[in-house]
Design a protein around this motif. Structure first.
Motif, PDB file in Angstrom:
ATOM      1  N   ASP A   1       0.831  -1.209   0.000  1.00  0.00           N
ATOM      2  CA  ASP A   1       0.000   0.000   0.000  1.00  0.00           C
ATOM      3  C   ASP A   1       0.866   1.258   0.000  1.00  0.00           C
ATOM      4  O   ASP A   1       0.577   2.246   0.663  1.00  0.00           O
ATOM      5  N   VAL A   2       1.974   1.195  -0.737  1.00  0.00           N
ATOM      6  CA  VAL A   2       2.890   2.331  -0.853  1.00  0.00           C
ATOM      7  C   VAL A   2       3.251   2.479  -2.329  1.00  0.00           C
ATOM      8  O   VAL A   2       4.279   1.996  -2.781  1.00  0.00           O
ATOM      9  N   GLY A   3       2.398   3.189  -3.073  1.00  0.00           N
ATOM     10  CA  GLY A   3       2.655   3.374  -4.488  1.00  0.00           C
ATOM     11  C   GLY A   3       3.147   4.755  -4.850  1.00  0.00           C
ATOM     12  O   GLY A   3       3.666   4.964  -5.941  1.00  0.00           O
ATOM     13  N   THR A   4       2.992   5.707  -3.928  1.00  0.00           N
ATOM     14  CA  THR A   4       3.380   7.093  -4.189  1.00  0.00           C
ATOM     15  C   THR A   4       4.154   7.662  -3.002  1.00  0.00           C
ATOM     16  O   THR A   4       4.153   7.086  -1.903  1.00  0.00           O
ATOM     17  N   ILE A   5       4.787   8.818  -3.226  1.00  0.00           N
ATOM     18  CA  ILE A   5       5.528   9.477  -2.141  1.00  0.00           C
ATOM     19  C   ILE A   5       4.591   9.811  -0.985  1.00  0.00           C
ATOM     20  O   ILE A   5       4.938   9.618   0.185  1.00  0.00           O
TER      21      ILE A   5
ATOM     22  N   ALA B   1      18.235  -0.256 -10.513  1.00  0.00           N
ATOM     23  CA  ALA B   1      17.288   0.309  -9.548  1.00  0.00           C
ATOM     24  C   ALA B   1      16.118   0.912 -10.313  1.00  0.00           C
ATOM     25  O   ALA B   1      16.141   2.077 -10.670  1.00  0.00           O
ATOM     26  N   LEU B   2      15.110   0.092 -10.580  1.00  0.00           N
ATOM     27  CA  LEU B   2      13.944   0.510 -11.374  1.00  0.00           C
ATOM     28  C   LEU B   2      12.854   0.961 -10.419  1.00  0.00           C
ATOM     29  O   LEU B   2      11.978   0.185 -10.027  1.00  0.00           O
ATOM     30  N   THR B   3      12.920   2.217 -10.043  1.00  0.00           N
ATOM     31  CA  THR B   3      12.068   2.754  -8.983  1.00  0.00           C
ATOM     32  C   THR B   3      10.590   2.524  -9.275  1.00  0.00           C
ATOM     33  O   THR B   3      10.075   2.958 -10.302  1.00  0.00           O
ATOM     34  N   GLN B   4       9.917   1.824  -8.360  1.00  0.00           N
ATOM     35  CA  GLN B   4       8.490   1.546  -8.533  1.00  0.00           C
ATOM     36  C   GLN B   4       7.604   2.573  -7.837  1.00  0.00           C
ATOM     37  O   GLN B   4       6.392   2.558  -7.989  1.00  0.00           O
ATOM     38  N   LEU B   5       8.208   3.485  -7.092  1.00  0.00           N
ATOM     39  CA  LEU B   5       7.457   4.532  -6.403  1.00  0.00           C
ATOM     40  C   LEU B   5       7.169   5.678  -7.373  1.00  0.00           C
ATOM     41  O   LEU B   5       8.033   6.064  -8.153  1.00  0.00           O
ATOM     42  N   ASN B   6       5.957   6.197  -7.343  1.00  0.00           N
ATOM     43  CA  ASN B   6       5.588   7.339  -8.177  1.00  0.00           C
ATOM     44  C   ASN B   6       5.447   8.596  -7.326  1.00  0.00           C
ATOM     45  O   ASN B   6       5.149   8.513  -6.134  1.00  0.00           O
ATOM     46  N   ILE B   7       5.658   9.764  -7.957  1.00  0.00           N
ATOM     47  CA  ILE B   7       5.378  11.020  -7.254  1.00  0.00           C
ATOM     48  C   ILE B   7       3.877  11.106  -6.994  1.00  0.00           C
ATOM     49  O   ILE B   7       3.431  11.379  -5.892  1.00  0.00           O
ATOM     50  N   ASP B   8       3.109  10.874  -8.042  1.00  0.00           N
ATOM     51  CA  ASP B   8       1.652  10.786  -7.931  1.00  0.00           C
ATOM     52  C   ASP B   8       1.152   9.992  -9.128  1.00  0.00           C
ATOM     53  O   ASP B   8       1.942   9.354  -9.833  1.00  0.00           O
TER      54      ASP B   8
ATOM     55  N   PRO C   1       5.914   9.637 -12.782  1.00  0.00           N
ATOM     56  CA  PRO C   1       6.810   8.608 -12.251  1.00  0.00           C
ATOM     57  C   PRO C   1       8.101   9.218 -11.718  1.00  0.00           C
ATOM     58  O   PRO C   1       8.529  10.280 -12.170  1.00  0.00           O
ATOM     59  N   LEU C   2       8.695   8.550 -10.751  1.00  0.00           N
ATOM     60  CA  LEU C   2      10.016   8.958 -10.268  1.00  0.00           C
ATOM     61  C   LEU C   2      11.077   8.569 -11.293  1.00  0.00           C
ATOM     62  O   LEU C   2      10.956   7.541 -11.959  1.00  0.00           O
ATOM     63  N   SER C   3      12.103   9.356 -11.400  1.00  0.00           N
ATOM     64  CA  SER C   3      13.212   9.051 -12.290  1.00  0.00           C
ATOM     65  C   SER C   3      14.138   8.026 -11.638  1.00  0.00           C
ATOM     66  O   SER C   3      14.673   8.266 -10.550  1.00  0.00           O
ATOM     67  N   THR C   4      14.325   6.881 -12.301  1.00  0.00           N
ATOM     68  CA  THR C   4      15.256   5.884 -11.769  1.00  0.00           C
ATOM     69  C   THR C   4      16.686   6.420 -11.793  1.00  0.00           C
ATOM     70  O   THR C   4      17.495   6.094 -10.928  1.00  0.00           O
ATOM     71  N   THR C   5      16.979   7.262 -12.774  1.00  0.00           N
ATOM     72  CA  THR C   5      18.316   7.861 -12.864  1.00  0.00           C
ATOM     73  C   THR C   5      18.590   8.759 -11.663  1.00  0.00           C
ATOM     74  O   THR C   5      19.691   8.731 -11.102  1.00  0.00           O
ATOM     75  N   ASP C   6      17.602   9.544 -11.232  1.00  0.00           N
ATOM     76  CA  ASP C   6      17.780  10.412 -10.068  1.00  0.00           C
ATOM     77  C   ASP C   6      18.075   9.588  -8.821  1.00  0.00           C
ATOM     78  O   ASP C   6      18.926   9.960  -8.005  1.00  0.00           O
ATOM     79  N   CYS C   7      17.374   8.479  -8.658  1.00  0.00           N
ATOM     80  CA  CYS C   7      17.584   7.647  -7.467  1.00  0.00           C
ATOM     81  C   CYS C   7      18.975   7.030  -7.467  1.00  0.00           C
ATOM     82  O   CYS C   7      19.632   6.955  -6.422  1.00  0.00           O
ATOM     83  N   ARG C   8      19.450   6.619  -8.641  1.00  0.00           N
ATOM     84  CA  ARG C   8      20.810   6.078  -8.714  1.00  0.00           C
ATOM     85  C   ARG C   8      21.849   7.172  -8.450  1.00  0.00           C
ATOM     86  O   ARG C   8      22.878   6.921  -7.809  1.00  0.00           O
ATOM     87  N   LEU C   9      21.578   8.372  -8.937  1.00  0.00           N
ATOM     88  CA  LEU C   9      22.502   9.485  -8.687  1.00  0.00           C
ATOM     89  C   LEU C   9      22.593   9.784  -7.195  1.00  0.00           C
ATOM     90  O   LEU C   9      23.690  10.014  -6.667  1.00  0.00           O
TER      91      LEU C   9
END
Length: 554
Positions: free
Chosen positions: A245-249, A424-431, A435-443
């Motif tokens: 039950d955690v799909g978004t920020i 790191a294929l981020t499954q969390l969305n902003i809304d 979608p969240l950027s997987t590149t940002d999370c790796r950075l």
């Protein structure tokens, strides 16, 4: 009307002093000099700060332009295109149909319509309505409102994901964008009008469709280059986030605020361990497998994953031996150089491929082999008496960026290799629309890790990131579809943990540096997250590779 002088980039890398009337919009100046740019101008940089073209120039200063193929211009274009997509859905189906933008697939966004069929007729109607809106060249207006008013607005619209997100915003005001009566909240800059958004397409794909964006030249749509493996890996990860039950920020922040942070950590780690165990069982069941080849982009967690997979293989009756391809670097004086004249450690030719194949072939034949170690201080490959000989149940776990490239292991039989692509294929969305950027999370992972292990500043890491990405696009991404398995190393909770470490590092970047704009963007991104402490995170967790405290040698 008074005039004042600005220093203007009138063409790429060409600067002139120009007189402009006061209250001139950046868009007016951009249109005047558009002929000097090969791509559409979508954004401006005024005295080192990004500005939308709808802004008015109020004082003398230095102005340059960004096109739809520049990094920030590309983000602006995609953000605006998503708003266009939302408006088209609203026009066609009113409140009966909702659009969800789930994740990136190649150079596209994977989307689904909820409330109607995702079929050819729906996609054709949607494409036609989006094109009509582009041709109408409707203005995209920005309005600053109180955060609490924006929260109420999205509550009334039934947009719960945005309402939850804004609930945790500390700023007193936020920017709302409006397109022909449709209002929404976005996370960065937009183009001035829909007329800028003429290069796009929609294509049916799996359970939904993809929104295709311009290619690197900006003049045509980039075709969909992806595999079902990536889609199904992301779909499985999405099912994990639904399970938790955690799909978004906003949903993650709710969980942390209500004291469920540690539970989220434990459940996510249990799911990942189950996935690694299942993968180990799959490998162990194939008796002919002697080489597990693991590759992935920077900061995907290859080292921790290799260690955890090795433990699971051991539990399944196979004896793993880890091998790092870094130990097969050629002596530094023979390392090739890139186009800028720098040592290119990421190209295949930087490795002694011949020696690697000779050693692996001898190991496969049951011979005892002296194994190399690369001395990064001296830039030389050394032999320190470490020998290896494979027995019946032994298996090599080989980790490195070229692991999936058959040119690396050209002498090894295909049936002896099991290839794993990890990212790191981020499954969390902003809304629901962003979608969240997987590149940002790796950075962020790399900024935190390199500061801790190498003493590298965040500014230095950001400065080299473009080169890292260029190496990934050349040496890693083209081979991902050849993998037997794709493994997603992203953790739902990780950005909330990385935030605590990354923010102080990003705040150290000087305002007058070239990396400041990217640091500012990342800080704004992190501001959406509540922090999460590391106390409940196991020493074997993949996130420990970056924040420290791992039980593995990472």
């Amino acid at each position: 009307m008074q005039e004042f002088e600005i220093t203007l980039e009138t063409a790429p890398e060409k600067t002139e002093l120009v007189l402009i009337p006061e209250q001139t919009k950046l868009e007016q100046i951009a249109k005047q000099y558009q002929k000097n740019y090969s791509d559409r101008i979508v954004l401006a940089c005024v005295d080192g700060k990004l500005r939308e073209l709808s802004k008015v120039v109020k004082a003398p200063g230095k102005i340059s332009f960004l096109t739809m193929t520049d990094r920030d211009g590309k983000r602006t274009y995609r953000r605006s295109m998503t708003l266009l997509l939302q408006k088209a859905v609203e026009n066609l189906w009113k409140d009966q149909v909702k659009i969800r933008v789930y994740y990136s697939l190649g150079e596209s966004y994977y989307c689904e319509l909820h409330g109607t069929a995702n079929d050819a007729a729906a996609v054709q109607a949607l494409r036609a309505e989006m094109q009509r809106l582009v041709e109408a060249d409707l203005p995209i207006k920005k309005c600053s409102v109180k955060t609490e008013d924006a929260e109420q607005l999205f509550h009334d619209k039934g947009m719960k994901d945005k309402e939850r997100l804004l609930h945790y915003r500390r700023s007193s005001r936020v920017n709302i964008y409006e397109l022909d009566g449709h209002q929404d909240y976005y996370y960065g800059y937009m183009v001035p009008s829909t007329g800028y958004l003429g290069v796009f397409d929609l294509e049916l794909y799996e359970d939904g469709f993809v929104l295709l964006f311009p290619n690197k030249k900006g003049d045509e749509v980039e075709p969909l280059h992806t595999s079902n493996k990536l889609y199904h890996t992301l779909k499985e990860s999405r099912s994990w986030s639904r399970m938790l039950d955690v799909g978004t920020i906003g949903a993650l922040n709710d969980a942390i605020a209500s004291g469920r942070g540690e539970q989220i950590i434990l459940l996510q780690e249990a799911l990942m361990e189950e996935r690694i165990g299942s993968l180990a069982a799959q490998i162990a069941a194939k008796k002919g497998i002697k080489f597990v080849m693991i590759a992935g982009p920077s900061s995907s967690g290859k080292t921790t994953f290799s260690n955890r997979l090795s433990i699971q293989l051991l539990a399944k009756g196979r004896k793993p031996h880890p091998i790092s391809l870094d130990d097969y670097y050629d002596d530094r004086e023979r390392c090739p150089r890139d186009a800028d004249g720098n040592l290119d450690f990421e190209c295949l030719e930087a490795l002694d491929v011949r020696q690697f194949n000779e050693d692996m072939t001898r190991l496969l034949a049951g011979e005892k082999v002296d194994m190399p170690s690369f001395n990064f201080k001296t830039g030389k490959r050394e032999y320190r008496g470490r020998t290896l000989q494979l027995k019946e149940n032994d298996i090599l776990v080989i980790e490195g960026i070229h692991g999936l490239n058959d040119k690396l292991s050209y002498t090894l039989p295909a049936e002896s290799k099991f290839k794993i692509y990890i990212s790191a294929l981020t499954q969390l969305n902003i809304d629901e629309h962003n979608p969240l950027s997987t590149t940002d999370c790796r950075l962020l992972r790399r900024i935190v890790r390199d500061a801790r292990t190498r003493g590298t500043t965040a500014q230095e890491t950001i400065a080299m990131w473009k080169s890292v990405r260029r190496g990934e696009e050349k040496n890693i991404f083209p081979f991902q579809d050849s993998a037997d398995v794709m493994f997603n190393s992203a953790l739902l909770y990780e950005v909330a943990v990385l935030k605590v470490y990354a923010e102080p590092l990003l705040f150290q970047i000087p305002r007058d540096s070239a990396e400041y704009l990217e640091a500012k963007r990342l800080l704004k991104f992190l501001d959406y997250f509540l922090p999460l402490p590391t106390e409940g995170i196991a020493q074997s967790s993949l996130v420990r590779e970056f924040v420290g405290g791992s039980c593995f040698n990472v």
